[in-house]
Write a protein that holds these residues in place. Structure first.
Motif, PDB file in Angstrom:
ATOM      1  N   LYS A  58       0.813  -1.227   0.000  1.00  0.00           N
ATOM      2  CA  LYS A  58       0.000   0.000   0.000  1.00  0.00           C
ATOM      3  C   LYS A  58       0.845   1.274   0.000  1.00  0.00           C
ATOM      4  O   LYS A  58       0.335   2.357  -0.290  1.00  0.00           O
ATOM      5  N   ARG A  60       1.898   2.336   2.821  1.00  0.00           N
ATOM      6  CA  ARG A  60       1.283   2.957   4.002  1.00  0.00           C
ATOM      7  C   ARG A  60       2.324   3.139   5.093  1.00  0.00           C
ATOM      8  O   ARG A  60       3.086   2.212   5.376  1.00  0.00           O
ATOM      9  N   SER A 148      -7.874  -0.815   3.492  1.00  0.00           N
ATOM     10  CA  SER A 148      -8.435  -0.766   2.149  1.00  0.00           C
ATOM     11  C   SER A 148      -7.352  -1.088   1.109  1.00  0.00           C
ATOM     12  O   SER A 148      -6.186  -0.723   1.282  1.00  0.00           O
ATOM     13  N   ASN A 150      -5.952  -0.127  -1.611  1.00  0.00           N
ATOM     14  CA  ASN A 150      -5.579   0.936  -2.545  1.00  0.00           C
ATOM     15  C   ASN A 150      -4.214   1.474  -2.129  1.00  0.00           C
ATOM     16  O   ASN A 150      -3.826   1.328  -0.980  1.00  0.00           O
ATOM     17  N   SER A 156     -10.612   4.589  -1.894  1.00  0.00           N
ATOM     18  CA  SER A 156     -10.747   3.167  -1.566  1.00  0.00           C
ATOM     19  C   SER A 156     -11.460   2.440  -2.703  1.00  0.00           C
ATOM     20  O   SER A 156     -12.349   3.001  -3.339  1.00  0.00           O
TER      21      SER A 156
HETATM   22 MG    MG Z   1      -7.881   3.243   3.751  1.00  0.00          MG
END
Ligand code: MG
Ligand code: AMP
Length: 364
Positions: A58, A60, A148, A150, A156
């Protein structure tokens, strides 16, 4: 958008594929699965190697904690440290809203991996309702971490195609369960603090939660409250005869990727709080998104509608998909979108729109 080296297979939900996915996840693999909210990027919540892959795929930051998905209330109690009044409150909410799109932030058990909680003493837990996701929970016998599916900071995904387009080449499997029936991420309620706080509005609204817990105070994040008040003040000004103008149109500040953009669209998004105002704003190369088509006689080429009949659930369900289409088509210089008032499901839709327009800082 996608780059990577892995061949991504889109799997249909056959018994064989459900077994294949459950084995894959149990052995430390990552896969995208449908939930009733949005598609999730799923890994065994007890496997730190698999969790690291989720953050990597991700993009993230590790400082952003994950939501752990479990089968039922009993399993939830294995992960959360709950006693006394808090335990009773959580069980009341679970009874009423779970399985479903409500995530609970709770004091964690001491052994819960730090990667899940970004080092916090609390853990977010949800009992999802989507039958395919529940099947994988049951077959894999794992609790599943699932942010999510993405790239960090983009809309999302509400279909397998969205996942394929944005993360294809970075993960092995996407389970195709069709479009997500709710289409917005879960409501997040932080019960670890008193008073409790609604961290993210969703399909299960503040008003619904409050009606089940009439004696409890539930706070909204400050920034969200301030924006809602600003919007109410604007609506009042208009009722008092003020002519709407440019200054009332909320535009997205800053460049894409800036700190206030969460669902960072490439196309600038401007929010409108009155239908009449949006009707007047007709420009070439600008897509106009209306909440409903009801009572619209004249429709222009670049007009889009979230719901024909003004159905709130349908507006929510179609929101990300339509923004995704408009943004990736590269046919528009700007998107103008009508924003609903901040109550009930409208609060969840308005929250996502404010994020996409850069009016809210990054948050849950
Ligand atoms: Mg999210
Ligand atoms: P996502 O998985 O993308 O739907 O988002 C999960 C969101 O839940 C994160 O962005 C966090 O802000 C929020 N969250 C998860 N765990 C916690 C926690 N322990 N405390 C507060 N917020 C949390």
């Amino acid at each position: 958008m996608a780059s990577g080296t892995i061949e991504t297979a889109i799997l249909s939900p056959t018994q064989e594929n459900l077994d294949r996915l459950s084995d894959w996840i149990r052995q430390g693999g990552v896969a995208a699965l449908p939930t009733e909210t949005v598609y999730g990027l799923v890994a065994d919540a007890s496997n730190t190697g698999a969790l690291r892959q989720v953050f990597e795929i991700k993009g993230r930051p590790l400082s952003n904690p994950l939501i752990v998905h479990v089968e039922n209330g009993e399993k939830l109690l294995e992960w959360a440290e709950l006693t006394g009044d808090l335990r009773r409150t959580v069980l009341t909410l679970v009874e009423k809203f779970s399985p479903g799109p409500l995530s609970y932030v709770l004091p964690k058990k001491f052994w819960v991996p730090e990667l899940l909680t970004a080092g916090r003493p609390t853990l977010a837990l949800r009992i999802p309702a989507h039958p395919l996701f529940r099947e994988i929970l049951r077959r894999s016998k794992c609790a599943l971490a699932a942010p999510s599916a993405n790239p960090f900071g983009y809309l999302s995904p509400t279909s397998a195609r969205h996942v394929q387009e944005s993360l294809g080449g970075k993960l092995r499997y996407v389970l195709d369960g069709g479009e997500c029936p709710i289409g917005l991420e879960s409501t997040i309620l932080d019960l670890s603090r008193s008073p409790m706080r609604l961290l993210r509005p969703g399909k299960i609204s503040l008003e619904e939660i409050q009606s089940v817990l009439p004696d409890k105070e539930i706070l909204l994040p400050e920034e969200e409250r301030a924006l809602a008040n600003e919007e109410i003040a604007l609506a009042e000004k208009e009722r008092a005869g003020h002519i709407p103008g440019e200054a009332d149109e909320f535009a997205s500040p800053g460049a894409p990727g800036g700190p206030r953009r969460h669902y960072s669209l490439r196309t600038p998004l401007h929010l409108f709080f009155k239908t009449e105002e949006l009707l007047l704003a007709k420009e070439e190369k600008v897509a106009r998104v209306f909440l409903s088509r009801k009572d619209r006689e004249e429709v222009f080429r670049n007009d889009f509608f979230l719901s024909e009949e003004g159905d709130g659930a349908q507006m929510a369900q179609r929101l990300f998909g339509l923004l995704w289409e408009l943004d990736t088509s590269r046919s528009y210089e700007k998107i103008y979108c009508q924003c609903p008032p901040s109550h009930g499901l409208g609060a969840a839709i308005a929250n996502r729109l404010r994020r996409a327009a850069g009016r809210l800082k990054h948050g849950p």
